[in-house]
Structure formats: structure tokens, C-alpha cells
Write an enzyme that holds these catalytic residues in place. Structure first.
Site, short mmCIF file in Angstrom:
data_model
loop_
_atom_site.label_atom_id
_atom_site.label_comp_id
_atom_site.label_asym_id
_atom_site.label_seq_id
_atom_site.Cartn_x
_atom_site.Cartn_y
_atom_site.Cartn_z
N ASN A 1 5.90 -1.84 11.37
CA ASN A 1 5.12 -1.34 10.24
C ASN A 1 5.49 -2.14 8.97
OD1 ASN A 1 3.52 0.49 8.66
ND2 ASN A 1 3.90 2.02 10.26
N ASN B 1 0.84 -1.20 0.00
CA ASN B 1 0.00 0.00 0.00
C ASN B 1 0.86 1.24 0.00
OD1 ASN B 1 -0.43 1.89 2.54
ND2 ASN B 1 0.15 -0.14 3.33
N LYS C 1 5.71 3.28 16.97
CA LYS C 1 5.66 2.21 15.96
C LYS C 1 6.84 2.36 15.01
CE LYS C 1 2.52 -0.15 12.82
NZ LYS C 1 1.11 -0.29 12.43
N ASN D 1 4.99 5.96 3.40
CA ASN D 1 4.29 6.67 2.32
C ASN D 1 4.10 8.16 2.57
OD1 ASN D 1 3.93 4.16 0.96
ND2 ASN D 1 2.36 3.68 2.48
C1 LIG Z 1 -3.64 -1.13 3.58
C2 LIG Z 1 -2.80 -0.89 4.79
C3 LIG Z 1 -2.85 0.35 5.44
C4 LIG Z 1 -2.07 0.57 6.58
N1 LIG Z 1 -2.15 1.77 7.19
C5 LIG Z 1 -1.46 1.99 8.35
C6 LIG Z 1 -1.60 3.21 9.05
O1 LIG Z 1 -2.35 4.09 8.68
N2 LIG Z 1 -0.85 3.37 10.18
C7 LIG Z 1 -0.01 2.39 10.66
O2 LIG Z 1 0.61 2.58 11.70
N3 LIG Z 1 0.11 1.21 10.01
C8 LIG Z 1 -0.59 1.00 8.88
N4 LIG Z 1 -0.47 -0.21 8.23
C9 LIG Z 1 0.49 -1.21 8.76
C10 LIG Z 1 -0.18 -2.24 9.65
O3 LIG Z 1 -0.74 -1.66 10.80
C11 LIG Z 1 0.82 -3.32 10.08
O4 LIG Z 1 1.80 -2.74 10.90
C12 LIG Z 1 1.51 -3.99 8.90
O5 LIG Z 1 0.63 -4.15 7.82
C13 LIG Z 1 2.08 -5.37 9.27
O6 LIG Z 1 1.07 -6.25 9.69
P1 LIG Z 1 0.38 -7.32 8.66
O7 LIG Z 1 1.49 -8.00 7.94
O8 LIG Z 1 -0.44 -8.22 9.56
O9 LIG Z 1 -0.48 -6.53 7.75
C14 LIG Z 1 -1.23 -0.45 7.09
C15 LIG Z 1 -1.19 -1.69 6.43
C16 LIG Z 1 -1.96 -1.92 5.32
C17 LIG Z 1 -1.91 -3.27 4.64
#
Ligand SMILES: Cc1cc2nc3c(=O)[nH]c(=O)nc-3n(C[C@H](O)[C@H](O)[C@H](O)COP(=O)(O)O)c2cc1C
Length: 346
Positions: free
Chosen positions: A241, A108, A212, A171
Site C-alpha cells: 500500500n 491521498n 494487503k 487514512n
Molecule cells: C488516490 C489513491 C487511492 C487509493 N485507494 C486505495 C484503496 O482504496 N485501497 C487500497 O488497498 N489501496 C489504495 N491505494 C493504494 C494503491 O492501490 C497502491 O497500493 C499504491 O498506490 C502503490 O501503487 P502506485 O505507486 O502504483 O500507486 C490508493 C492509491 C491512491 C493513489
């Protein structure tokens, strides 16, 4: 893992549309609740915040705090909303979410699209008993990043059960620079100072503040940031993250999450826990997609885990599956409560 019918339906849509539909379905009570899996073995605390179980929703799914009322019914022990920025902003041009199905991953590059702090705080203010963390960011055009975090912290501290300072999304240009020791130290003292003030002037209770971090930091940097967190009186870190590395074939910009992130997220947790131990509380995120993986992160030193990408492939049933699995693993290893398992395999 076979897909649930609801997930198969969502996957007919482009990822951002599917995400929007999922949030609205939860918001309006259209997603059936999960079976209740409640056990004293799963009850724990997250830096002092009581949680019914250590499985949380990661930030970014509910950027605008719209689904809070539904999260307990989906089985989560806690949820994290945001990232919220002081002012509303549209984020980057679309398309900006990409499914990598074969890899069980997502890329993303949303760029903190959100409704802004006032809308977020209004939703957070609704009465509830479910623990919610507010994940704070800075606006794209902010000239004073620190001031944005102080604004977010001041507004959300009284309303959330914990705060997360997000300085690791890839991002927003320059955001990760705040992980350099000097600005990081300034940010830690600024946000903990907000807490101190609100405790003194408004009689607010002590609530935890997490930072984070990116999975792309060198081990030395993780250790140094942990030291700064301890010295500055912060409570812990969320590791991690998304990554800007590409262990998969995908060319565009953005943060990679899901299965390919597992090794990096595990390594970051390992480094941090080996260094800081119980002086900090760790939440592990990154590719957690099964009870085995969740249990391994707890044993590696995490007090709780957070899920995002695996939910988009497996559905909310994953939360139930993880809780059932954790109960079984704890029993098998002779632990009466999940707290006893934290860090034993580190
Ligand atoms: C579509 C998307 C949007 C995300 N937006 C944020 C965000 O706004 N803030 C944040 O701290 N992490 C954001 N993340 C990161 C997730 O909170 C998480 O730390 C990361 O995806 C790893 O976990 P996962 O592998 O289970 O997805 C986002 C992840 C995804 C996939």
C-alpha cells in the site's frame, strides 16, 4: 515520459475531479481501447486464477466497481476494485488527493470514500469473463473491525475472482493496528473461515485471499505476517500500500504513492519472497512505472504487478508499453512464459 493528450487534459483539473472524470470516461466507454497486445508468453495464473497478463489495476482507482467492463479493453490482465466498506461513507474532508508532479507521486488521504457493499456487489454481479479482485475494508465508525471484513468477504466471495483484505491504508484510524500479529491472525482465520463455509455450504470454488500490507513494516514484521498467512491458509500478500514516510517534501497527512515508493515496495517484496518463497503468492505494487520496473518485480518474486499512480502521469498507454516490454525481456532472457521468470532474480 511525454504525457498523452488525455492526461494533459485531466491535469487541468484538481486531482480528485480528474480522477472522477477518468472513472466516468471509462465507465461510459469514452476512453479508446488500447491496441491488443496478447501473447501466450504473458498468460499466467494468480494463485490459481487464470489471467491473460500479469499487469493489474491497483485498488483505489475504481472504488465502486464502475469501470470493470472497460478494463480488459485497456489491456489489463486483472483489476482490483474497492476498497469497499459494508456501509457507504463519505471519506475525509476535501482536498484529499495531492499531485506531486516533480516527484511523479501522489499523496491521498481519502479515507475509504465509497458507495458501500450493496452497490459494489450489484455491479460485481454483472456477467463478465474478466478477473476482478474485491478489496475489502472496514467502516470508519465500525466497533467490530473483524465483523466488517467478514461481512465484506461473505458478500463478495461468490462474485469476485479473489479477495483482498486491506489492513494497510493509512487514512482510517487504527486500521494498520490490524497488522499486529494477534489481530492479524484472528483476521486471517476469520476470512479463511468464510471461504471454508461458502465452499461447504454453497459449493463455491476455492478462490484466493490476499492480505494487503504496508510498506512501512519492519522486515521482521513482514516475515512474521507471512508465517501467519501460511499457517492460516491464506494465499498471498499484496506488497504494498502507500507509505506514511516522507522521502519527499510534503507536510500533510496521507499515504504517498508513485516513484518515491519504489525502494520501499521493492524491499518489502524482497523480504517477503526471501522468507516465504513459493508458499505464498505475491502481487507487487508501488511505483511501477515502466516495463523494466515491472519485470524487475516479477524476477524479485511477484506473480503479478499492479499499477495506479504512474497511470495518472502516463495514461493507459503504460499498460501496453509494459506488456510489450515484458514480452521482449522474456524473449531476451530465454523464457517462454512469464511464470518462468518469477523469482529468478530474487
Ligand atoms: C488516490 C489513491 C487511492 C487509493 N485507494 C486505495 C484503496 O482504496 N485501497 C487500497 O488497498 N489501496 C489504495 N491505494 C493504494 C494503491 O492501490 C497502491 O497500493 C499504491 O498506490 C502503490 O501503487 P502506485 O505507486 O502504483 O500507486 C490508493 C492509491 C491512491 C493513489
Amino acid at each position: 515520459m511525454p504525457k498523452s493528450p488525455l492526461i494533459s487534459l485531466f491535469h487541468l483539473f484538481p486531482p480528485e475531479m480528474a480522477h472522477h472524470l477518468a472513472v466516468q470516461a471509462l465507465r461510459y466507454g469514452l476512453v479508446p481501447p488500447q491496441p491488443r497486445v496478447v501473447s501466450p508468453a504473458l498468460e499466467t495464473t494468480l494463485a490459481g486464477v487464470p489471467i491473460a497478463n500479469p499487469v493489474g489495476l491497483a485498488a483505489g482507482f475504481d472504488k465502486n466497481a464502475e469501470t470493470i467492463a472497460a478494463l480488459a479493453g485497456q489491456g489489463f490482465g486483472f483489476g482490483e476494485c474497492g476498497t469497499v466498506t459494508p456501509l457507504p461513507q463519505p471519506g475525509n474532508p476535501k482536498p484529499r488527493i495531492f499531485r506531486l508532479k516533480d516527484e511523479e507521486a501522489v499523496v491521498n488521504r481519502l479515507g475509504f470514500n465509497n458507495d458501500g457493499l450493496e452497490a459494489f456487489a450489484a455491479r460485481l454481479a454483472a456477467p463478465r469473463s474478466f478477473p476482478i479482485g474485491a478489496n475489502l475494508g472496514k467502516n470508519k465508525d465500525a466497533t467490530d473491525a473483524l465483523a466488517d471484513y467478514v461481512t465484506g468477504a461473505t458478500r463478495c466471495y461468490p462474485l469476485a475472482q479473489y479477495l483482498t483484505v486491506n489492513i494497510s491504508s493509512p487514512n482510517t484510524q487504527g486500521l494498520r493496528d490490524l497488522q499486529a500479529a494477534e489481530p492479524f491472525g484472528q483476521l486471517v482465520s476469520a476470512v479463511t473461515q468464510v471461504r471454508r463455509q461458502l465452499m461447504e455450504t454453497e459449493g463455491q470454488p476455492h478462490k484466493p485471499i490476499f492480505f494487503k500490507l504496508a510498506p512501512d513494516l519492519e522486515a521482521d514484521a513482514i516475515r512474521a505476517l507471512c508465517d501467519i498467512l501460511v499457517e492460516g491458509g491464506a494465499d498471498g500478500a499484496i506488497l504494498s500500500n502507500t507509505t506514511i514516510t516522507r522521502p519527499v517534501a510534503f507536510d500533510g497527512a496521507g499515504g504517498l504513492s508513485g516513484k518515491p515508493l519504489q525502494p520501499l515496495a521493492r524491499a518489502a517484496l524482497h523480504t517477503a519472497y526471501a522468507h516465504a518463497g513459493d508458499r505464498l503468492t505475491f502481487i507487487s505494487a508501488g511505483g511501477i512505472d515502466s516495463a523494466e520496473e515491472a519485470y524487475a518485480r516479477l524476477r524479485a518474486g511477484a506473480s503479478a504487478v499492479q499499477l495506479y499512480t504512474a497511470l495518472t502521469y502516463q495514461g493507459m498507454g503504460l499498460v501496453t508499453q509494459i506488456k510489450r516490454g515484458l514480452i521482449a525481456f522474456l524473449q531476451q532472457d530465454g523464457f517462454a512464459n512469464v511464470r518462468e521468470a518469477i523469482g529468478v532474480g530474487a
